[in-house]
Enzyme design. Structure first.
Site, PDB file in Angstrom:
ATOM      1  N   GLY A   1     108.658  57.874  41.692  1.00  0.00           N
ATOM      2  CA  GLY A   1     108.355  58.794  40.590  1.00  0.00           C
ATOM      3  C   GLY A   1     109.396  59.900  40.442  1.00  0.00           C
ATOM      4  O   GLY A   1     109.571  60.446  39.348  1.00  0.00           O
TER       5      GLY A   1
ATOM      6  N   GLU B   1     112.027  58.333  38.449  1.00  0.00           N
ATOM      7  CA  GLU B   1     111.475  58.169  37.085  1.00  0.00           C
ATOM      8  C   GLU B   1     111.446  59.502  36.336  1.00  0.00           C
ATOM      9  O   GLU B   1     111.715  59.560  35.135  1.00  0.00           O
ATOM     10  CB  GLU B   1     110.074  57.547  37.177  1.00  0.00           C
TER      11      GLU B   1
ATOM     12  N   ALA C   1     105.723  59.480  43.727  1.00  0.00           N
ATOM     13  CA  ALA C   1     104.289  59.778  43.604  1.00  0.00           C
ATOM     14  C   ALA C   1     103.752  60.049  45.003  1.00  0.00           C
ATOM     15  O   ALA C   1     104.273  59.513  45.990  1.00  0.00           O
ATOM     16  CB  ALA C   1     103.566  58.589  42.982  1.00  0.00           C
TER      17      ALA C   1
ATOM     18  N   GLU D   1     109.171  51.200  45.359  1.00  0.00           N
ATOM     19  CA  GLU D   1     107.755  50.820  45.277  1.00  0.00           C
ATOM     20  C   GLU D   1     107.464  49.461  45.895  1.00  0.00           C
ATOM     21  O   GLU D   1     106.400  49.268  46.488  1.00  0.00           O
ATOM     22  CB  GLU D   1     107.288  50.824  43.806  1.00  0.00           C
TER      23      GLU D   1
HETATM   24  N1  COA Z   1     104.102  60.925  49.186  1.00  0.00           N
HETATM   25  C1  COA Z   1     103.472  61.672  50.093  1.00  0.00           C
HETATM   26  N2  COA Z   1     104.106  62.243  51.129  1.00  0.00           N
HETATM   27  C2  COA Z   1     105.424  62.058  51.232  1.00  0.00           C
HETATM   28  C3  COA Z   1     106.140  61.282  50.317  1.00  0.00           C
HETATM   29  C4  COA Z   1     105.428  60.702  49.246  1.00  0.00           C
HETATM   30  N3  COA Z   1     106.022  59.968  48.298  1.00  0.00           N
HETATM   31  N4  COA Z   1     107.448  61.251  50.697  1.00  0.00           N
HETATM   32  C5  COA Z   1     107.529  62.002  51.803  1.00  0.00           C
HETATM   33  N5  COA Z   1     106.320  62.493  52.115  1.00  0.00           N
HETATM   34  C6  COA Z   1     105.961  63.365  53.245  1.00  0.00           C
HETATM   35  C7  COA Z   1     105.972  62.602  54.574  1.00  0.00           C
HETATM   36  O1  COA Z   1     104.761  61.904  54.772  1.00  0.00           O
HETATM   37  C8  COA Z   1     106.163  63.763  55.533  1.00  0.00           C
HETATM   38  O2  COA Z   1     104.934  64.428  55.671  1.00  0.00           O
HETATM   39  P1  COA Z   1     104.428  64.891  57.159  1.00  0.00           P
HETATM   40  O3  COA Z   1     105.508  65.835  57.628  1.00  0.00           O
HETATM   41  O4  COA Z   1     103.125  65.570  56.874  1.00  0.00           O
HETATM   42  O5  COA Z   1     104.353  63.637  57.983  1.00  0.00           O
HETATM   43  C9  COA Z   1     107.090  64.703  54.774  1.00  0.00           C
HETATM   44  O6  COA Z   1     106.955  64.367  53.398  1.00  0.00           O
HETATM   45  C10 COA Z   1     108.558  64.562  55.164  1.00  0.00           C
HETATM   46  O7  COA Z   1     108.919  63.184  54.982  1.00  0.00           O
HETATM   47  P2  COA Z   1     109.580  62.282  56.140  1.00  0.00           P
HETATM   48  O8  COA Z   1     109.267  60.857  55.835  1.00  0.00           O
HETATM   49  O9  COA Z   1     109.183  62.809  57.483  1.00  0.00           O
HETATM   50  O10 COA Z   1     111.125  62.601  55.895  1.00  0.00           O
HETATM   51  P3  COA Z   1     112.365  61.653  56.251  1.00  0.00           P
HETATM   52  O11 COA Z   1     113.575  62.496  56.071  1.00  0.00           O
HETATM   53  O12 COA Z   1     112.160  60.982  57.564  1.00  0.00           O
HETATM   54  O13 COA Z   1     112.349  60.503  55.141  1.00  0.00           O
HETATM   55  C11 COA Z   1     112.163  59.635  52.903  1.00  0.00           C
HETATM   56  C12 COA Z   1     112.586  60.833  53.798  1.00  0.00           C
HETATM   57  C13 COA Z   1     112.263  60.135  51.460  1.00  0.00           C
HETATM   58  C14 COA Z   1     113.103  58.465  53.130  1.00  0.00           C
HETATM   59  C15 COA Z   1     110.711  59.223  53.236  1.00  0.00           C
HETATM   60  O14 COA Z   1     109.888  60.377  53.228  1.00  0.00           O
HETATM   61  C16 COA Z   1     110.135  58.226  52.276  1.00  0.00           C
HETATM   62  O15 COA Z   1     110.452  57.062  52.348  1.00  0.00           O
HETATM   63  N6  COA Z   1     109.236  58.680  51.369  1.00  0.00           N
HETATM   64  C17 COA Z   1     108.542  57.818  50.461  1.00  0.00           C
HETATM   65  C18 COA Z   1     109.452  57.428  49.303  1.00  0.00           C
HETATM   66  C19 COA Z   1     108.719  56.466  48.393  1.00  0.00           C
HETATM   67  O16 COA Z   1     108.366  55.372  48.751  1.00  0.00           O
HETATM   68  N7  COA Z   1     108.493  56.921  47.151  1.00  0.00           N
HETATM   69  C20 COA Z   1     107.838  56.136  46.159  1.00  0.00           C
HETATM   70  C21 COA Z   1     106.385  56.413  46.128  1.00  0.00           C
HETATM   71  S1  COA Z   1     105.588  55.435  44.877  1.00  0.00           S
END
Ligand code: COA
Length: 260
Positions: free
Chosen positions: A111, A114, A66, A134
């Site tokens: 999500g 999911e 999400a 989460e």
């Molecule tokens: N919601 C909003 N933005 C997200 C996102 C999410 N769930 N997941 C990634 N992004 C965005 C980041 O903020 C970043 O944006 P920016 O470039 O404007 O700063 C961009 O996507 C790239 O992500 P980044 O974190 O820089 O990539 P990474 O390779 O370092 O890490 C992940 C990848 C997937 C490990 C990391 O993005 C992450 O942990 N995301 C969240 C996952 C999560 O908790 N999902 C459950 C949500 S309920």
């Protein structure tokens, strides 16, 4: 079909929906969920669609969950509707009249995991990573994850993955029954099209009847279980730790949870 956040194409009775927010790792914002709902509504009536593949754009991510910027604004009142909105779109996938295959090309987190789990089965690239992170954000899965991960993989694997927030690789995902097939990234779409072609060559009414019969085992209780998950999700949206967890992600810093 023209959308801002999705690409949709159909060839030889196989439709592919590509989640298309690559700069945000295909995170599921409100616009994407609404467009997905609209696409599914139209495709469910489309005689040219006899199998559906859902994938993410780029080679890094299926969907990273999400959209945390939107999630952060939830409170105990709006959290219930936030969860139910996503659950209902994913229920449409689970109830879709033709088989839906998730082509998991990278991160399938929160999500995203999911969404993949609401598809009828999953093919994964070797670089795919699955997880329900989460709890790291001070929240719980709210788009059906507590129910579908348990149903697909059993209580022990679901509890370990959901309560620790760990990511698992494609190999472990296959071991625990979360994905049926793992292939190199460059073969993912051709492998999905190959199995989809086998499906589209079968008698369409028999395929749909098979889906209906398979669903019978869990449908009577599914709605109640989803509502229970959405209630817990909403309750946790009212906590200080939830605001801290999501804000820490947005501010790119470590969390400081206080159990309140
Ligand atoms: N919601 C909003 N933005 C997200 C996102 C999410 N769930 N997941 C990634 N992004 C965005 C980041 O903020 C970043 O944006 P920016 O470039 O404007 O700063 C961009 O996507 C790239 O992500 P980044 O974190 O820089 O990539 P990474 O390779 O370092 O890490 C992940 C990848 C997937 C490990 C990391 O993005 C992450 O942990 N995301 C969240 C996952 C999560 O908790 N999902 C459950 C949500 S309920």
């Amino acid at each position: 079909m023209n959308f801002n956040t999705l690409l949709v194409s159909t060839e030889n009775y196989i439709t592919t929906i590509t989640l298309n927010r690559p700069d945000k790792l295909n995170a599921l914002n409100a616009e994407l969920l609404l467009e997905l709902q609209q696409a599914l509504t139209q495709l469910a009536l489309d005689s040219q669609t006899r199998a559906l593949i859902i994938t993410g754009s780029g080679v890094k991510s299926f969907a990273a969950g999400a959209d945390i910027e939107e999630l952060h604004t939830c409170d105990a009142d709006s959290g219930f509707e936030f969860a139910r909105r996503g659950q209902k779109v994913f229920d449409m996938i689970e109830n879709f009249p033709v088989p839906v295959i998730a082509a998991v090309n990278g991160f399938a987190l929160g999500g995203g995991c999911e969404l993949a789990m609401s598809c009828h089965f999953r093919y994964a690239a070797t670089n795919a990573k699955f997880g329900q992170p989460e709890v790291k954000l001070g929240i719980i899965p709210g788009y059906g994850g507590t129910q579908r991960l348990t149903r697909h993989c059993g209580v022990a694997h679901a509890t370990e993955i959901i309560c620790s927030g760990i990511m698992i690789d494609a190999e472990r995902a296959q071991q625990i029954g979360l994905v049926s097939t793992v292939v190199p990234q460059e073969e993912l779409m051709s492998s999905c099209i190959e199995i989809a072609s086998k499906i589209t060559a079968m008698a369409p009414l028999a395929v749909t009847a098979s889906l209906n019969a398979i669903r019978e085992q869990f449908m009577p209780t599914n709605e109640e279980c989803m509502i229970a998950e959405a209630r817990e999700f909403a309750r946790i949206c009212g906590t200080q730790d939830f605001k801290e967890g999501t804000l820490a992600f947005l501010e790119k810093r470590a969390t400081n949870f206080v159990a309140a």
